[in-house]
Design a protein around this motif. Structure first.
Motif, PDB file in Angstrom:
ATOM      1  N   LYS A  48       0.782  -1.050  -0.014  1.00  0.00           N
ATOM      2  CA  LYS A  48       0.009  -0.050   0.079  1.00  0.00           C
ATOM      3  C   LYS A  48       0.784   1.083  -0.076  1.00  0.00           C
ATOM      4  O   LYS A  48       0.520   2.050  -0.661  1.00  0.00           O
ATOM      5  N   GLU A  49       1.804   1.300   0.812  1.00  0.00           N
ATOM      6  CA  GLU A  49       2.659   2.538   1.020  1.00  0.00           C
ATOM      7  C   GLU A  49       3.439   2.775  -0.400  1.00  0.00           C
ATOM      8  O   GLU A  49       3.585   3.691  -0.927  1.00  0.00           O
ATOM      9  N   GLU A  50       4.093   1.533  -0.960  1.00  0.00           N
ATOM     10  CA  GLU A  50       4.418   1.697  -2.312  1.00  0.00           C
ATOM     11  C   GLU A  50       3.602   2.236  -3.422  1.00  0.00           C
ATOM     12  O   GLU A  50       4.050   2.999  -4.254  1.00  0.00           O
ATOM     13  N   GLN A  58       1.181   4.264  -2.841  1.00  0.00           N
ATOM     14  CA  GLN A  58       1.195   5.666  -2.668  1.00  0.00           C
ATOM     15  C   GLN A  58       2.560   6.710  -3.091  1.00  0.00           C
ATOM     16  O   GLN A  58       2.264   7.554  -3.803  1.00  0.00           O
ATOM     17  N   ASP A  59       3.623   5.880  -2.989  1.00  0.00           N
ATOM     18  CA  ASP A  59       4.790   6.697  -3.338  1.00  0.00           C
ATOM     19  C   ASP A  59       4.867   6.651  -4.961  1.00  0.00           C
ATOM     20  O   ASP A  59       5.303   7.407  -5.597  1.00  0.00           O
TER      21      ASP A  59
END
Length: 110
Positions: free
Chosen positions: A51-53, A55-56
């Motif tokens: 998930k964070e990737e 967003q990145d």
């Protein structure tokens, strides 16, 4: 609807259709297109992202699009191969993301 709006709608639909042919799935919205631009800029191919990737990757997509207007410049890659961007020109606090801007960027990227 204004003529310009109709032209933008046609261009947006054309971009989504081209992306569907390229990746086999039609992006559902602007965020999906920014994500795809981020994946392309990352250059590591198709894989599952956390998930964070994701967003990145959308952030990378935004930086790439804004770099075409001179707001960001690529600083380089980190040890994992992820691009890092530097703000080189301040932009208005409220930015309106129009489909036209992305379509124009898409034409230059894809």
């Amino acid at each position: 609807m204004f003529k310009r709006d109709l032209e933008q709608e046609k261009s947006w639909a054309s971009l989504l259709t081209a992306l569907e042919k390229l990746i086999g799935k039609k992006p559902k919205d602007l965020n999906a297109v920014l994500f795809l631009i981020g994946v392309q800029e990352l250059g590591q191919g198709r894989k599952v992202f956390e998930k964070e990737e994701k967003q990145d990757l959308m952030h990378i997509g935004i930086c790439k699009v804004l770099s075409l207007s001179g707001y960001y410049e690529l600083e380089g890659l980190d040890k994992d191969g992820w691009p890092h961007w530097k703000l080189v020109k301040n932009y208005p606090i409220l930015i309106y993301w129009s489909r036209e801007a992305l379509e124009n960027a898409g034409d230059r990227i894809f």
